[in-house]
Write a protein that holds these residues in place. Structure first.
Motif, PDB file in Angstrom:
ATOM      1  N   GLY A 127       0.790  -1.233   0.000  1.00 24.37           N
ATOM      2  CA  GLY A 127       0.000   0.000   0.000  1.00 24.37           C
ATOM      3  C   GLY A 127       0.817   1.275   0.000  1.00 24.37           C
ATOM      4  O   GLY A 127       0.256   2.369   0.069  1.00 24.37           O
ATOM      5  N   GLY A 128       2.147   1.172  -0.089  1.00 24.90           N
ATOM      6  CA  GLY A 128       2.966   2.393  -0.103  1.00 24.90           C
ATOM      7  C   GLY A 128       3.248   2.858  -1.521  1.00 24.90           C
ATOM      8  O   GLY A 128       2.700   2.333  -2.503  1.00 24.90           O
ATOM      9  N   GLY A 129       4.124   3.859  -1.663  1.00 23.44           N
ATOM     10  CA  GLY A 129       4.563   4.346  -2.969  1.00 23.44           C
ATOM     11  C   GLY A 129       3.400   4.780  -3.836  1.00 23.44           C
ATOM     12  O   GLY A 129       2.523   5.517  -3.405  1.00 23.44           O
ATOM     13  N   ALA A 130       3.401   4.286  -5.085  1.00 19.01           N
ATOM     14  CA  ALA A 130       2.389   4.720  -6.041  1.00 19.01           C
ATOM     15  C   ALA A 130       0.995   4.203  -5.690  1.00 19.01           C
ATOM     16  O   ALA A 130       0.002   4.635  -6.277  1.00 19.01           O
ATOM     17  CB  ALA A 130       2.775   4.259  -7.442  1.00 19.01           C
ATOM     18  N   ALA A 131       0.896   3.271  -4.717  1.00 19.11           N
ATOM     19  CA  ALA A 131      -0.430   2.781  -4.303  1.00 19.11           C
ATOM     20  C   ALA A 131      -1.049   3.689  -3.242  1.00 19.11           C
ATOM     21  O   ALA A 131      -2.264   3.668  -3.020  1.00 19.11           O
ATOM     22  CB  ALA A 131      -0.316   1.356  -3.763  1.00 19.11           C
ATOM     23  N   LEU A 132      -0.237   4.479  -2.589  1.00 23.27           N
ATOM     24  CA  LEU A 132      -0.730   5.242  -1.430  1.00 23.27           C
ATOM     25  C   LEU A 132      -1.892   6.181  -1.757  1.00 23.27           C
ATOM     26  O   LEU A 132      -2.850   6.264  -0.965  1.00 23.27           O
ATOM     27  CB  LEU A 132       0.443   5.995  -0.786  1.00 23.27           C
ATOM     28  N   PRO A 133      -1.892   6.875  -2.901  1.00 22.51           N
ATOM     29  CA  PRO A 133      -3.028   7.775  -3.168  1.00 22.51           C
ATOM     30  C   PRO A 133      -4.385   7.068  -3.251  1.00 22.51           C
ATOM     31  O   PRO A 133      -5.431   7.720  -3.195  1.00 22.51           O
ATOM     32  CB  PRO A 133      -2.657   8.413  -4.518  1.00 22.51           C
ATOM     33  N   TRP A 134      -4.373   5.735  -3.393  1.00 20.72           N
ATOM     34  CA  TRP A 134      -5.651   5.000  -3.369  1.00 20.72           C
ATOM     35  C   TRP A 134      -6.361   5.232  -2.033  1.00 20.72           C
ATOM     36  O   TRP A 134      -7.585   5.286  -1.963  1.00 20.72           O
ATOM     37  CB  TRP A 134      -5.378   3.510  -3.593  1.00 20.72           C
ATOM     38  N   GLY A 164      -1.640   5.594 -11.260  1.00 20.34           N
ATOM     39  CA  GLY A 164      -2.387   4.790 -10.301  1.00 20.34           C
ATOM     40  C   GLY A 164      -1.657   3.489 -10.041  1.00 20.34           C
ATOM     41  O   GLY A 164      -0.469   3.354 -10.346  1.00 20.34           O
ATOM     42  N   ILE A 165      -2.399   2.537  -9.475  1.00 19.62           N
ATOM     43  CA  ILE A 165      -1.795   1.242  -9.152  1.00 19.62           C
ATOM     44  C   ILE A 165      -1.679   0.404 -10.432  1.00 19.62           C
ATOM     45  O   ILE A 165      -0.628  -0.142 -10.746  1.00 19.62           O
ATOM     46  CB  ILE A 165      -2.651   0.496  -8.097  1.00 19.62           C
ATOM     47  N   ASP A 166      -2.802   0.297 -11.146  1.00 23.59           N
ATOM     48  CA  ASP A 166      -2.843  -0.379 -12.448  1.00 23.59           C
ATOM     49  C   ASP A 166      -4.038   0.201 -13.191  1.00 23.59           C
ATOM     50  O   ASP A 166      -4.703   1.111 -12.670  1.00 23.59           O
ATOM     51  CB  ASP A 166      -2.948  -1.910 -12.275  1.00 23.59           C
ATOM     52  N   ASP A 167      -4.329  -0.314 -14.380  1.00 22.80           N
ATOM     53  CA  ASP A 167      -5.397   0.306 -15.174  1.00 22.80           C
ATOM     54  C   ASP A 167      -6.763   0.222 -14.502  1.00 22.80           C
ATOM     55  O   ASP A 167      -7.657   1.018 -14.798  1.00 22.80           O
ATOM     56  CB  ASP A 167      -5.458  -0.328 -16.570  1.00 22.80           C
ATOM     57  N   ASP A 168      -6.950  -0.745 -13.613  1.00 22.44           N
ATOM     58  CA  ASP A 168      -8.235  -0.862 -12.907  1.00 22.44           C
ATOM     59  C   ASP A 168      -8.291  -0.003 -11.659  1.00 22.44           C
ATOM     60  O   ASP A 168      -9.342   0.094 -11.020  1.00 22.44           O
ATOM     61  CB  ASP A 168      -8.484  -2.328 -12.506  1.00 22.44           C
ATOM     62  N   HIS A 169      -7.193   0.532 -11.266  1.00 18.93           N
ATOM     63  CA  HIS A 169      -7.158   1.331 -10.031  1.00 18.93           C
ATOM     64  C   HIS A 169      -6.361   2.606 -10.279  1.00 18.93           C
ATOM     65  O   HIS A 169      -5.233   2.755  -9.823  1.00 18.93           O
ATOM     66  CB  HIS A 169      -6.547   0.518  -8.878  1.00 18.93           C
ATOM     67  N   LEU A 170      -6.964   3.494 -11.054  1.00 25.00           N
ATOM     68  CA  LEU A 170      -6.324   4.771 -11.366  1.00 25.00           C
ATOM     69  C   LEU A 170      -6.608   5.762 -10.235  1.00 25.00           C
ATOM     70  O   LEU A 170      -7.709   5.760  -9.672  1.00 25.00           O
ATOM     71  CB  LEU A 170      -6.849   5.317 -12.697  1.00 25.00           C
ATOM     72  N   THR A 171      -5.633   6.581  -9.936  1.00 18.59           N
ATOM     73  CA  THR A 171      -5.796   7.503  -8.801  1.00 18.59           C
ATOM     74  C   THR A 171      -5.524   8.963  -9.175  1.00 18.59           C
ATOM     75  O   THR A 171      -5.811   9.866  -8.396  1.00 18.59           O
ATOM     76  CB  THR A 171      -4.798   7.137  -7.674  1.00 18.59           C
ATOM     77  N   TYR A 172      -4.931   9.207 -10.351  1.00 18.35           N
ATOM     78  CA  TYR A 172      -4.304  10.514 -10.569  1.00 18.35           C
ATOM     79  C   TYR A 172      -5.271  11.692 -10.589  1.00 18.35           C
ATOM     80  O   TYR A 172      -4.917  12.776 -10.120  1.00 18.35           O
ATOM     81  CB  TYR A 172      -3.430  10.496 -11.827  1.00 18.35           C
ATOM     82  N   LEU A 173      -6.499  11.481 -11.112  1.00 12.74           N
ATOM     83  CA  LEU A 173      -7.399  12.635 -11.205  1.00 12.74           C
ATOM     84  C   LEU A 173      -7.882  13.045  -9.815  1.00 12.74           C
ATOM     85  O   LEU A 173      -7.872  14.231  -9.454  1.00 12.74           O
ATOM     86  CB  LEU A 173      -8.572  12.323 -12.127  1.00 12.74           C
ATOM     87  N   GLU A 174      -8.263  12.043  -9.037  1.00 14.13           N
ATOM     88  CA  GLU A 174      -8.738  12.358  -7.691  1.00 14.13           C
ATOM     89  C   GLU A 174      -7.599  12.891  -6.828  1.00 14.13           C
ATOM     90  O   GLU A 174      -7.756  13.872  -6.090  1.00 14.13           O
ATOM     91  CB  GLU A 174      -9.349  11.103  -7.061  1.00 14.13           C
TER      92      GLU A 174
END
Ligand SMILES: Cc1cc2nc3c(=O)[nH]c(=O)nc-3n(C[C@H](O)[C@H](O)[C@H](O)COP(=O)(O)O)c2cc1C
Length: 393
Positions: A127-134, A164-174
């Motif tokens: 859940g760290g790094g690029a996953a954290l914004p989730w 985001g994490i992967d194509d199913d879990h994009l985070t960048y807009l939010e």
């Protein structure tokens, strides 16, 4: 549109200077933070060719508040660095806040960037790094705390993230909206997910989308800028306010001169022959000796740059191998003296992709983790434990 069919014209863009809070950056270019690369020595070489913001290697907030010797080296700057820029990584709002406060109160920086782009599977799986914004509550809390502490010293705080994490879990807009609402001075997007690692092409359309969603703050585009023409094309295609350049300048610090020229509307490009590359390598090595005050460490560092510096140049196989294993400055001098100093710039062979590439990595997070955008105490502990494995973006 893919990176290969973008227009390459470098006619003047008339882009206004990049504003990061109270800092005006005349050339809208940022040297991407790169762990193990963007130390004071490399930043100096890049800076001498062009303008922009030259970001430090990443330092973890925890190590910084503990004042480990390595973290103190990571935040150090040369006296003539006009914009002292430091990148922090952190997963705990309180520790990040303390690290930012330390940078502000002890006057270590003029600009602070927060890293939310680390794709290392060991880190993102927990859940760290690029996953954290989730985990939007944790992400918001870190950014809000950091902005609040930075603003006490009038320092602009920016964030850098992946899609985001992967194509199913994009985070960048939010995440972009949350960061904007928290008061960040700019948002930088590397157009890949963590799962992509460095494979495929950076998604410049995603960068354009973020630009549209955040019309009121500077958005910086990152990913696959190998030349000044690529930088101009990214600005044209996405409307970003500036570009962040990483691997493209590995072994080519003069790219910053090309970028400056291109943003000023000039078609002039630097095309060094082998003699100039050889001089740059030796100077880089000498600067590293100053940086580390340790010749062994400096030579270990310069060895990883050799293939990048000599990419495309006429250098015999055996000499290449010796350069890649060079043990001392004296041996380096002798090896460089064996190069054909009349050898000219080899053209496109010296340009293009270099540095970290690689295959997609599995970042699969437990279903339960992905279900909620809020964080449990146990998950916080897990993210914290993964901090020790973090390594760049
Ligand atoms: C060796 C290496 C180290 C990196 N370290 C960091 C880092 O510490 N912090 C960060 O935000 N990104 C880091 N990155 C990612 C870059 O900043 C950049 O986002 C990425 O390389 C994509 O840009 P490029 O296509 O211009 O290289 C690193 C990349 C490389 C190749």
């Amino acid at each position: 549109m893919t990176v290969t069919d973008i227009p390459t014209s470098a006619t003047k863009l008339d882009l206004p200077p990049l504003k990061l809070g109270n800092i005006t950056v005349t050339t809208p270019v940022v040297l991407a933070p790169m762990a193990g690369i963007t130390n004071t020595a490399f930043r100096r070489l890049c800076r001498e060719h062009g303008g922009g913001v030259f970001v430090s290697e990443m330092v973890t907030s925890r190590a910084l508040v503990e004042r480990t010797p390595e973290s103190m080296r990571l935040i150090s700057h040369d006296e003539d660095e006009e914009i002292r820029s430091v990148q922090l990584y952190g997963v705990d709002p309180e520790t990040v806040g303390r690290a930012v406060r330390m940078l502000v109160e002890e006057d270590h920086a003029d600009h602070i960037d927060l890293n939310f782009g680390c794709p290392v599977a060991k880190v993102t799986r927990r859940g760290g790094g690029a996953a954290l914004p989730w985990k939007t509550d944790l992400f918001a809390s870190i950014v809000q705390t950091a902005v609040k502490e930075a603003s006490k010293g009038g320092l602009p705080l920016t964030i850098k993230m992946r899609k985001g994490i992967d194509d199913d879990h994009l985070t960048y807009l939010e995440a972009g909206r949350i960061a904007r609402d928290a008061g960040v001075a700019a948002v930088a997007l590397h157009g890949r997910t963590a799962g992509q690692f460095y494979s495929g092409h950076a998604d410049w359309d995603a960068i354009a989308r973020l630009r549209e969603v955040l019309p009121d703050i500077p958005v910086l585009g990152n990913g696959d800028i190998w030349s000044a023409e690529d930088a101009i094309a990214m600005v044209r295609q996405t409307g970003v306010d500036g570009v962040v350049v990483g691997r493209g300048c590995q072994g080519r610090p003069w790219l910053f001169g090309d970028l400056k020229a291109a943003f000023e509307g000039s078609e002039e490009r630097h095309r060094p022959g082998l003699a100039e590359v050889s001089a740059a390598v030796y100077r880089h090595a000498e600067l590293l000796v100053d940086t580390f005050d340790d010749e062994n460490k400096a030579l270990r560092d310069i060895r990883k740059h050799m293939a990048w510096y000599f990419k495309g140049y006429v250098v015999g196989g055996e000499l290449r191998a010796q350069l890649a294993a060079v043990p001392t400055l004296e041996v380096l001098r002798g090896l460089l003296d064996q190069l054909d100093m009349e050898s000219p710039y080899p053209g496109a062979d010296a340009e293009g992709p270099r540095g970290r590439a690689g295959t997609p990595k599995r970042t699969a997070l437990p279903e339960g983790w992905l279900k909620s955008r809020n964080l449990s105490g146990e998950q916080q502990a897990d993210i914290g434990a993964a901090e020790l494995d973090v390594s760049g973006g």
